[in-house]
Design a protein around this motif. Structure first.
Motif, mmCIF file in Angstrom:
data_model
loop_
_atom_site.group_PDB
_atom_site.id
_atom_site.type_symbol
_atom_site.label_atom_id
_atom_site.label_comp_id
_atom_site.label_asym_id
_atom_site.label_seq_id
_atom_site.Cartn_x
_atom_site.Cartn_y
_atom_site.Cartn_z
ATOM 1 N N HIS A 12 24.260 -22.774 -52.144
ATOM 2 C CA HIS A 12 23.263 -23.573 -52.844
ATOM 3 C C HIS A 12 23.049 -23.080 -54.271
ATOM 4 O O HIS A 12 22.862 -23.867 -55.184
ATOM 5 C CB HIS A 12 21.958 -23.575 -52.050
ATOM 6 N N SER A 39 27.978 -25.409 -50.099
ATOM 7 C CA SER A 39 26.580 -25.797 -49.823
ATOM 8 C C SER A 39 26.312 -26.038 -48.345
ATOM 9 O O SER A 39 25.491 -26.873 -47.979
ATOM 10 C CB SER A 39 26.175 -27.053 -50.607
ATOM 11 N N ALA A 66 20.386 -30.656 -56.121
ATOM 12 C CA ALA A 66 19.915 -30.507 -54.739
ATOM 13 C C ALA A 66 19.032 -31.677 -54.306
ATOM 14 O O ALA A 66 19.134 -32.156 -53.172
ATOM 15 C CB ALA A 66 19.155 -29.194 -54.579
ATOM 16 N N GLN A 104 27.424 -32.466 -52.174
ATOM 17 C CA GLN A 104 27.397 -31.393 -53.168
ATOM 18 C C GLN A 104 28.788 -31.198 -53.790
ATOM 19 O O GLN A 104 28.914 -30.971 -54.991
ATOM 20 C CB GLN A 104 26.918 -30.084 -52.529
ATOM 21 N N ALA A 375 18.984 -22.422 -54.938
ATOM 22 C CA ALA A 375 19.439 -23.478 -55.847
ATOM 23 C C ALA A 375 18.762 -23.338 -57.215
ATOM 24 O O ALA A 375 19.432 -23.404 -58.251
ATOM 25 C CB ALA A 375 19.146 -24.843 -55.239
#
Lengths: 604, 399
Positions: A12, A39, A66, A104, A375
């Motif tokens: 992340h 991710s 995200a 992602q 993230a």
């Protein structure tokens, strides 16, 4: 084209770091041991929560991805804390884990990030200035700046019962060689641990006796780029532990990897293992266990709240003691992972390692815990790495404006001796750090950081114009002799009521949210102003020098704990002292009195 | 350099004939001095102990010692209860002085208690307010302890969704209501006797000071009380403004003939730093630096109804005749009272009221914010430093 920024790790933090670096304008490469697991949610299949959900919306406001991925792959949405005030509403979605990975990956590709599969085994160049990395296959990649985003992989060690084996996560390798290289480069590191729950086959659970959970009836999306609210695609269930479950844990405690003395590292107090819960609250039963699908129609269910490192047969017993789980089949057992992360004091608020020119750290190796925390710090580290390469000034978020700012400031000035998780109470400006106004709060920083695309900036400015128009209209009028501020302060007034006052038709979710923000801004304005004023006063503490106090043991009015901490850290000023966790407000007051007393003695 | 824990002594009861007089001795070596004078074994009066016997041939008396950290002052402390003639007490004090103690300055015992963390700032303020009336014993620090407990309850409630067991909104409301009641009672107890903020109306002669003074005293603000002892001359009044009592003094003008300027100098010397000054001058000449450096000064361009154009920037146009600007003067005067304990307690009361309303609408985050405001009101030592210093000056020895 020459690679300029290299991101090590594709979790992340790594994904946001690479995309932010590319957005700032650097050719960026991301290297990860398994490109199919970019991710991947190693633990629960969900994004958001109290404060964490707000952070996801800040990521969106900063140009991160995200939020969009969470919206696109959500199975259901719930707003936590709706009975506790809009400032602490916590949006949270259940996610389809596989869809999230794909989303992602797509974002990385769209941002033009070069993805390389490989395990980094070594850094090249001197400690002060890294020049490249060596992969497991001997291949070298050079770059001008680096972002470490290795999560739990640095010398990751998995534990279950008496067995322990190397791994960054179930089914992944451990970055043993890289960890050794980091230690040899004399960076200060420590070991943290975290755990995860067993997964159970869906068709082995009898859900007929369980409490169902579906989406809240509320239109919501994390990202302003998403159209329409999140739809309910899956059901979750809740069960509760019975006294029997706790008994099994109590009698088997010695078999747990956590309680057999095999693991000494610090785990998260606020995301505890089930063993911790039973030990700390021995009289309690009925701990809620949330049953969450790993994906749309996935045959695997995650048992949120049952993180454990018991041996397999005990995990089986524990699970089968739950109502509805008599015949449950575990598809993957829970475990604890122990990993290396950096000591407080090693990195600056830009997230660059202090003693290096070009090595940045993000995510769990900062000592954090959680996808959202990872993230957000990834985004900051990646952007600053790219800025450094381009000769631009690195940026630091302000703790009064964002949870990202709160987190970075806490990690650097206060430090953490357990995995750091965000809470709303970590902010002193909580009434302003809401989920609804995240974009407004971070916009200026996003522009300064250079991570928000022109398109999103234009969209934001259009929203802001609408906000200002509405605000102006509301403030310039009186409603039955009352000002709009007075109306907004009344508890029963809703944003819809306010829209109706001026005949504004908030036809879509975006407009409704703009009105909500406006109403809450007006409602809390006085408190927010006061909080900001207090913050300024606190900053004045930095003028009060403590350097002449050689030994805090003479200050006998403060707690022994605080004396020890102060003697160890020797803060320069009162504000440095305030940042030390062991020093509480009462100790600060006592310090102020001590200083007063002594300035008196000197005068007379 | 004077040590802050040197030995001090004072008569703690009234200077009059009574059955018993109490002499208090506090500081380093208090126990040893009395042990020596009473010919006791070393340690006989160390910690929480009691001894009866002859003290240096002066009197047969009772000595009670207090342990370090447990006494009123937080220091080593001995209370001597001798027979209650002023002569006896004076001789006891005399022999204590010969043996290393010095007479305590006004408020010194309480100051030490405060510096040693035995009393909070709010305690000192409420104590000083109640000093002469002997009001009921309500400790404001109990309230702050409860408030900080409530704060952690609220945080737990907010952060830990399902698992936290505390309470729903209704329990929080009940707690808040009980606290509000007690803050209000405490406010009522201290209001009547507390130290009032002092406002001086100053400026050159003929600036319209007395007109403003009369206006403040006049139509809207009738004199209802003039406490004996606080009125130093005919031009000081205790005046209620918007429900708050303040002490307002009209002063002699500066720059006048000899007698006037002497009166002005006298006035200037009696000023203490927390006092606020309303400075009147129709020509907007800046007030003396000495005043602006040490006090909050509101600069008013007086007689503004006659020549409004002459008001310089930074000056408030005021006309006591037309009432122009008088409301702003009152605002300035009232903010001087922010430090008074009853006002703090009243602010706490109204904040708690606000919190109760927020709890009623399920806004627990707002409740938490307000409760931490209340807690700050109760605990803030720095900002109230001045007020505490002023309160300490009020204590006297040998009442």
């Amino acid at each position: 084209m020459k690679n300029r920024v290299l991101v090590i790790g594709g979790g992340h933090a790594g994904v946001e770091a690479a995309i932010a670096s590319a957005a700032v304008g650097c050719r960026t490469t991301l290297v990860t041991p398994d490109v199919s697991r970019i991710s991947l949610m190693s633990c629960n299949p969900a994004i958001g929560g109290i404060a964490k959900g707000t952070l996801v919306r800040e990521i969106d406001g900063l140009g991160g991805v995200a939020a969009e991925s969470a919206d696109n792959t959500a199975l259901q949405f719930r707003m936590l804390n709706t009975k506790k005030g809009p400032a602490v509403w916590g949006p949270r979605v259940q996610s389809d884990v596989n869809e999230y990975c794909l989303s992602q990956r797509e974002k990385l590709e769209k941002a033009g990030v070069n993805i390389v599969q490989g395990l980094v085994t070594k850094l090249m160049g001197p400690r002060k200035r890294i020049t490249g990395v060596v992969l497991g296959n001997g291949k070298e990649i050079n770059a001008e700046a680096f972002v470490l985003a290795t999560g739990t992989f640095l010398d990751g060690m998995l534990h279950r019962g008496k067995t322990a084996w190397p791994g960054g996560r179930r089914g992944d390798v451990s970055a043993v060689a890289l960890e050794k290289d980091i230690r040899e480069r004399m960076f200060h590191v420590k070991r943290f641990k975290t755990g995860t729950s067993p997964r159970v086959l869906r068709n082995s659970i009898d859900t007929s006796c369980l409490q169902k959970q579906i989406s809240h009836d509320m239109q919501f999306r994390f990202s302003w780029a998403s159209r329409g609210g999140i739809k309910n695609r899956e059901t979750c269930w809740v069960t509760r532990t019975t006294g029997e479950t706790e008994e099994i844990v109590k009698k088997s405690l010695k078999k747990s990897a956590l309680y057999s003395g095999r693991i000494h590292s610090k785990g998260p107090r606020y995301c505890p293992s089930f063993e911790d819960k039973v030990t700390k609250f021995p009289d309690r039963t009925g701990h809620p266990i949330h049953i969450e699908p790993m994906g749309l129609s996935s045959r695997v269910m995650y048992l949120n709240g049952l993180s454990t490192s018991m041996p397999e047969e005990i995990q089986q017993e524990i699970v089968r003691s739950l109502p509805g789980f008599k015949n449950a089949v575990i598809s993957a057992y829970g475990y604890t992972v122990e990993y290396t992360c950096f000591e407080t004091g090693e990195f600056e608020k830009t997230l660059r390692l202090k003693e290096t020119d070009n090595l940045y750290v993000s995510g769990q190796i900062l000592g954090t815990s959680g996808y959202e925390e990872a993230a957000a710090t990834g985004l900051l580290a990646g952007a600053n790495a790219a800025r450094r390469v381009l000769g631009l000034e690195e940026r630091i978020p302000d703790r009064m404006n964002s949870y990202l700012g709160v987190m970075v400031d806490d990690l650097v000035t206060r430090g953490t001796d357990e995995p750091y998780r965000l809470f709303s109470s970590r902010s002193e400006n909580r009434l302003n750090l809401r989920q609804d106004n995240a974009d407004r709060r971070v916009f200026a920083f996003a522009v300064a950081l250079g991570t928000l695309s022109q398109k999103k900036q234009t969209e934001y400015r259009a929203r802001e114009e609408k906000y200002n128009q509405l605000r102006h209209e509301l403030l310039s009028r009186r409603f039955k002799g009352k000002s709009i501020q007075d109306i907004c302060k009344r508890p029963e007034v809703s944003p819809v009521d306010v829209s109706e006052l001026i005949g504004y038709n908030a036809s879509n979710i975006d407009d409704r949210e703009t009105v909500t923000t406006l109403v809450l801004d007006l409602k809390y304005a006085g408190y927010v102003k006061r909080a900001e004023k207090r913050h300024k006063v606190r900053k004045r503490y930095s003028d009060v020098s403590l350097l002449h106090i050689i030994d805090y043991n003479v200050v006998d009015t403060i707690t022994i704990e605080a004396r020890e901490a102060l003697n160890k850290r020797k803060p320069e000023t009162l504000s440095d002292a305030e940042a030390i966790p062991a020093v509480r407000q009462a100790d600060l007051d006592a310090l102020v009195l001590y200083l007063m007393k002594h300035s008196v003695s000197r005068e007379t | 350099m004077e040590q802050q824990n040197d030995l001090i002594a004072a008569l703690a009861t009234a200077q009059a004939v009574s059955a018993i007089a109490l002499v208090r001795l506090s500081g380093k070596g208090a126990s040893a001095v009395v042990e020596k004078l009473m010919k006791l074994k070393s340690g006989a009066l160390t910690g929480r102990k009691r001894a009866v016997g002859d003290l240096a041939g002066i009197d047969y008396l009772v000595a009670i010692s207090w342990a370090l950290g447990k006494s009123y002052t937080g220091e080593e402390m001995v209370d001597l209860m001798c027979h209650g003639s002023p002569g006896t007490a004076a001789r006891v004090l005399e022999v204590l002085e010969k043996n290393g103690a010095r007479l305590a300055a006004p408020g010194e015992f309480t100051r030490r208690a405060w510096l040693n963390g035995r009393l909070s700032s709010l305690d000192v303020l409420t104590l000083s307010a109640r000093y002469s009336t002997g009001g009921q014993k309500v400790k404001s620090s109990d309230l702050s302890e409860e408030l900080s407990e409530l704060t952690s309850e609220l945080e737990g409630f907010i952060e830990f969704n399902e698992d936290h067991e505390v309470s729903d909104g209704s329990q929080i409301t009940i707690l808040l209501q009980s606290m509000k009641r007690r803050a209000k009672n405490l406010a009522d107890t201290v209001r009547s006797t507390e130290i009032l903020p002092r406002i001086f109306i100053m400026g050159p002669i003929n600036a319209g000071k007395s007109t403003l003074f009369n206006r403040l005293n006049g139509k809207e603000t009738v004199v209802v009380s003039s406490k004996p002892g606080t009125t130093r001359d005919g031009a000081t009044r205790i005046v209620p403004l918007s429900g708050r009592y303040v002490e307002i003094s009209d002063s002699a003008g500066c720059g006048g003939v000899e007698l006037d300027s002497e009166a002005y100098a006298l006035q200037e010397r009696s000023l203490k730093s927390p006092d606020r000054i309303v400075w009147l001058d129709p020509y907007c000449y800046p007030p003396p630096v000495k005043l602006t450096e040490n006090h909050e000064v509101l600069k008013c361009c007086s007689l503004a109804d006659k020549a409004p154009a002459e008001c310089k920037p930074g000056w408030l146009p005021v006309s006591s005749v037309s009432g122009l600007g008088v409301d702003k003067v009152i605002d300035f005067i009232l903010t001087a009272d922010l430090e008074s304990p009853s006002w703090r307690l009243e602010r706490m009361t109204s904040l708690l009221e606000e919190a109760i309303s927020a709890a009623g609408s399920d806004d627990i985050a707002l409740v938490a914010e307000i409760v931490s405001d209340v807690l700050r009101e109760a605990n803030m030592p720095q900002r109230y430093g001045d007020a505490v210093e002023r309160a300490l000056e009020r204590f006297c020895v040998g009442k």
